[in-house]
Design a protein around this motif. Structure first.
Motif, PDB file in Angstrom:
ATOM      1  N   ALA A 158       0.871  -1.176   0.000  1.00  0.00           N
ATOM      2  CA  ALA A 158       0.000   0.000   0.000  1.00  0.00           C
ATOM      3  C   ALA A 158       0.904   1.220   0.000  1.00  0.00           C
ATOM      4  CB  ALA A 158      -0.894   0.005   1.232  1.00  0.00           C
ATOM      5  N   CYS A 159       0.591   2.194  -0.843  1.00  0.00           N
ATOM      6  CA  CYS A 159       1.379   3.425  -0.905  1.00  0.00           C
ATOM      7  C   CYS A 159       0.923   4.335   0.229  1.00  0.00           C
ATOM      8  CB  CYS A 159       1.177   4.122  -2.246  1.00  0.00           C
ATOM      9  SG  CYS A 159       2.214   5.591  -2.452  1.00  0.00           S
ATOM     10  N   HIS A 160       1.890   4.847   0.992  1.00  0.00           N
ATOM     11  CA  HIS A 160       1.550   5.712   2.122  1.00  0.00           C
ATOM     12  C   HIS A 160       2.054   7.132   1.932  1.00  0.00           C
ATOM     13  CE1 HIS A 160      -0.452   2.684   4.405  1.00  0.00           C
ATOM     14  NE2 HIS A 160       0.517   1.851   4.128  1.00  0.00           N
ATOM     15  N   ALA A 161       2.220   7.525   0.685  1.00  0.00           N
ATOM     16  CA  ALA A 161       2.532   8.926   0.419  1.00  0.00           C
ATOM     17  C   ALA A 161       1.302   9.758   0.777  1.00  0.00           C
ATOM     18  CB  ALA A 161       2.885   9.113  -1.054  1.00  0.00           C
ATOM     19  N   PRO A 162       1.499  11.025   1.135  1.00  0.00           N
ATOM     20  CA  PRO A 162       0.339  11.872   1.449  1.00  0.00           C
ATOM     21  C   PRO A 162      -0.693  11.859   0.325  1.00  0.00           C
ATOM     22  CG  PRO A 162       2.379  13.004   2.000  1.00  0.00           C
ATOM     23  CD  PRO A 162       2.772  11.752   1.262  1.00  0.00           C
ATOM     24  N   ARG A 163      -1.936  11.668   0.694  1.00  0.00           N
ATOM     25  CA  ARG A 163      -3.095  11.689  -0.198  1.00  0.00           C
ATOM     26  C   ARG A 163      -3.217  10.477  -1.110  1.00  0.00           C
ATOM     27  NH1 ARG A 163      -0.865  16.668  -1.211  1.00  0.00           N
ATOM     28  NH2 ARG A 163      -0.721  16.257  -3.437  1.00  0.00           N
ATOM     29  N   CYS A 164      -2.294   9.517  -1.075  1.00  0.00           N
ATOM     30  CA  CYS A 164      -2.387   8.368  -1.968  1.00  0.00           C
ATOM     31  C   CYS A 164      -3.166   7.241  -1.301  1.00  0.00           C
ATOM     32  CB  CYS A 164      -1.004   7.868  -2.387  1.00  0.00           C
ATOM     33  SG  CYS A 164      -1.108   6.655  -3.745  1.00  0.00           S
ATOM     34  N   VAL A 165      -3.950   6.517  -2.082  1.00  0.00           N
ATOM     35  CA  VAL A 165      -4.739   5.398  -1.580  1.00  0.00           C
ATOM     36  C   VAL A 165      -4.504   4.140  -2.423  1.00  0.00           C
ATOM     37  CG1 VAL A 165      -6.515   6.899  -0.600  1.00  0.00           C
ATOM     38  CG2 VAL A 165      -6.790   6.041  -2.943  1.00  0.00           C
ATOM     39  N   ARG A 166      -3.436   4.142  -3.208  1.00  0.00           N
ATOM     40  CA  ARG A 166      -3.186   3.058  -4.157  1.00  0.00           C
ATOM     41  C   ARG A 166      -2.464   1.871  -3.520  1.00  0.00           C
ATOM     42  NH1 ARG A 166      -2.794   4.697  -9.789  1.00  0.00           N
ATOM     43  NH2 ARG A 166      -1.157   3.152 -10.013  1.00  0.00           N
ATOM     44  N   TYR A 167      -2.687   0.707  -4.113  1.00  0.00           N
ATOM     45  CA  TYR A 167      -1.864  -0.474  -3.882  1.00  0.00           C
ATOM     46  C   TYR A 167      -0.969  -0.607  -5.111  1.00  0.00           C
ATOM     47  CZ  TYR A 167      -4.848  -1.847   0.003  1.00  0.00           C
ATOM     48  OH  TYR A 167      -5.530  -1.881   1.203  1.00  0.00           O
ATOM     49  N   PHE A 168       0.196  -1.214  -4.948  1.00  0.00           N
ATOM     50  CA  PHE A 168       1.108  -1.385  -6.078  1.00  0.00           C
ATOM     51  C   PHE A 168       1.963  -2.620  -5.853  1.00  0.00           C
ATOM     52  CE2 PHE A 168       3.502   0.935  -2.926  1.00  0.00           C
ATOM     53  CZ  PHE A 168       4.817   0.504  -3.061  1.00  0.00           C
ATOM     54  N   LEU A 169       2.628  -3.067  -6.918  1.00  0.00           N
ATOM     55  CA  LEU A 169       3.575  -4.170  -6.830  1.00  0.00           C
ATOM     56  C   LEU A 169       4.972  -3.594  -6.730  1.00  0.00           C
ATOM     57  CD1 LEU A 169       2.282  -6.765  -9.437  1.00  0.00           C
ATOM     58  CD2 LEU A 169       1.940  -6.723  -6.969  1.00  0.00           C
ATOM     59  N   LYS A 170       5.684  -3.978  -5.713  1.00  0.00           N
ATOM     60  CA  LYS A 170       7.054  -3.499  -5.499  1.00  0.00           C
ATOM     61  C   LYS A 170       7.944  -4.103  -6.584  1.00  0.00           C
ATOM     62  CE  LYS A 170      10.432  -2.907  -1.866  1.00  0.00           C
ATOM     63  NZ  LYS A 170      10.589  -2.817  -0.422  1.00  0.00           N
ATOM     64  N   GLU A 171       8.561  -3.220  -7.390  1.00  0.00           N
ATOM     65  CA  GLU A 171       9.360  -3.669  -8.527  1.00  0.00           C
ATOM     66  C   GLU A 171      10.837  -3.821  -8.200  1.00  0.00           C
ATOM     67  OE1 GLU A 171       8.051  -4.713 -11.262  1.00  0.00           O
ATOM     68  OE2 GLU A 171       6.014  -4.046 -10.858  1.00  0.00           O
ATOM     69  N   HIS A 172      11.335  -3.112  -7.182  1.00  0.00           N
ATOM     70  CA  HIS A 172      12.741  -3.222  -6.795  1.00  0.00           C
ATOM     71  C   HIS A 172      12.857  -3.017  -5.286  1.00  0.00           C
ATOM     72  CE1 HIS A 172      12.937   1.194  -6.613  1.00  0.00           C
ATOM     73  NE2 HIS A 172      12.324   1.187  -7.774  1.00  0.00           N
ATOM     74  N   PRO A 173      13.950  -3.478  -4.662  1.00  0.00           N
ATOM     75  CA  PRO A 173      14.039  -3.493  -3.193  1.00  0.00           C
ATOM     76  C   PRO A 173      13.871  -2.142  -2.517  1.00  0.00           C
ATOM     77  CG  PRO A 173      15.802  -4.806  -4.156  1.00  0.00           C
ATOM     78  CD  PRO A 173      15.101  -4.125  -5.291  1.00  0.00           C
ATOM     79  N   ARG A 174      14.255  -1.045  -3.156  1.00  0.00           N
ATOM     80  CA  ARG A 174      14.188   0.259  -2.498  1.00  0.00           C
ATOM     81  C   ARG A 174      12.871   0.994  -2.763  1.00  0.00           C
ATOM     82  NH1 ARG A 174      19.119   3.734  -3.671  1.00  0.00           N
ATOM     83  NH2 ARG A 174      18.243   4.863  -1.918  1.00  0.00           N
ATOM     84  N   GLN A 175      11.991   0.422  -3.541  1.00  0.00           N
ATOM     85  CA  GLN A 175      10.737   1.098  -3.874  1.00  0.00           C
ATOM     86  C   GLN A 175       9.830   1.186  -2.642  1.00  0.00           C
ATOM     87  OE1 GLN A 175       8.514  -0.699  -7.060  1.00  0.00           O
ATOM     88  NE2 GLN A 175       6.936   0.877  -7.013  1.00  0.00           N
ATOM     89  N   GLU A 176       9.397   2.407  -2.331  1.00  0.00           N
ATOM     90  CA  GLU A 176       8.510   2.619  -1.195  1.00  0.00           C
ATOM     91  C   GLU A 176       7.143   3.149  -1.598  1.00  0.00           C
ATOM     92  OE1 GLU A 176      10.183   4.670   2.227  1.00  0.00           O
ATOM     93  OE2 GLU A 176      12.152   4.517   1.267  1.00  0.00           O
ATOM     94  N   TRP A 177       7.036   3.722  -2.804  1.00  0.00           N
ATOM     95  CA  TRP A 177       5.801   4.363  -3.230  1.00  0.00           C
ATOM     96  C   TRP A 177       5.373   3.825  -4.586  1.00  0.00           C
ATOM     97  CZ3 TRP A 177      10.088   7.285  -1.555  1.00  0.00           C
ATOM     98  CH2 TRP A 177       9.992   7.698  -0.226  1.00  0.00           C
ATOM     99  N   CYS A 178       4.113   4.078  -4.923  1.00  0.00           N
ATOM    100  CA  CYS A 178       3.568   3.530  -6.157  1.00  0.00           C
ATOM    101  C   CYS A 178       4.145   4.195  -7.400  1.00  0.00           C
ATOM    102  CB  CYS A 178       2.046   3.612  -6.150  1.00  0.00           C
ATOM    103  SG  CYS A 178       1.367   5.288  -6.157  1.00  0.00           S
TER     104      CYS A 178
END
Length: 199
Positions: A158-178
């Motif tokens: 789940a993306c926890h950036a401000p105002r975001c409500v998206r789910y995403f697939l983590k594509e690389h180890p350092r990815q934190e947002w959608c």
């Protein structure tokens, strides 16, 4: 029509992402009315044969929205122990109810079909009733089941950036947002919070 696990993954995510932020802190539902579902199906021709002619009605919309609620609940369960999408935090179904809705929606009437390959004995297999195949809700439910039972579920976040409500697939180890714009918003928010605390 769907024919691969990759399609199931994208279809399940695309259904869930019909709930999105509006850019101002609110949430938009792309499936708020039958016309929204009609447009969504037509933009996803892999969903149904004849998708370009699909027209949603109120009952079909209600079925898809009920399914989406169940799938979002199961996505929230899949990302644990992390927090679910902020859009789901107060709207989650009990897990048994979400599973029941998903499994009920996935049902497709089948008929027995006899096959008798050369050199082998007869075999009975089940096939969808020959009336054009499963309905929209069943196709979407089956895609969600394939995704949730498959290996890509482990990459779901789940993306926890401000105002975001998206789910995403983590594509690389350092990815934190959608997406990068969410990463930028999160960094700016952290910067402002640090300045507020130090000031």
């Amino acid at each position: 029509m769907r024919d691969s696990m990759t399609t199931d993954v994208h279809l399940a995510l695309d259904l869930v992402l019909t709930v999105r932020h509006d850019g101002d802190g609110g949430v938009v539902d792309d499936l708020a009315e039958p016309g929204g579902l009609t447009g969504w199906v037509r933009a996803h021709p892999e969903v149904l044969a004849g998708a370009e002619r699909y027209v949603a009605d109120v009952d079909g919309l209600a079925g898809v929205r009920d399914l989406r609620t169940a799938v979002r609940t199961l996505f929230a369960h899949a990302v644990r122990p992390a927090e679910p999408s902020p859009a789901d935090a107060a709207r989650l179904l009990p897990l048994p109810e979400a599973l029941r809705r998903l499994n009920d929606a996935a049902r497709t009437p089948t008929v027995p079909v006899l096959e008798w390959p050369d050199g082998h004995g007869p075999v009975v297999r089940r096939r969808p009733v020959p009336d054009g195949g499963p309905d929209l809700t069943a196709v979407l439910a089956q895609a969600a089941i394939a995704f949730l039972a498959g290996p890509d579920r482990e990459r779901l976040r789940a993306c926890h950036a401000p105002r975001c409500v998206r789910y995403f697939l983590k594509e690389h180890p350092r990815q934190e947002w959608c997406k990068p714009s969410c990463g930028n918003r999160a960094r700016v928010a952290r910067h402002h919070e640090r300045r507020r605390r130090s000031g």
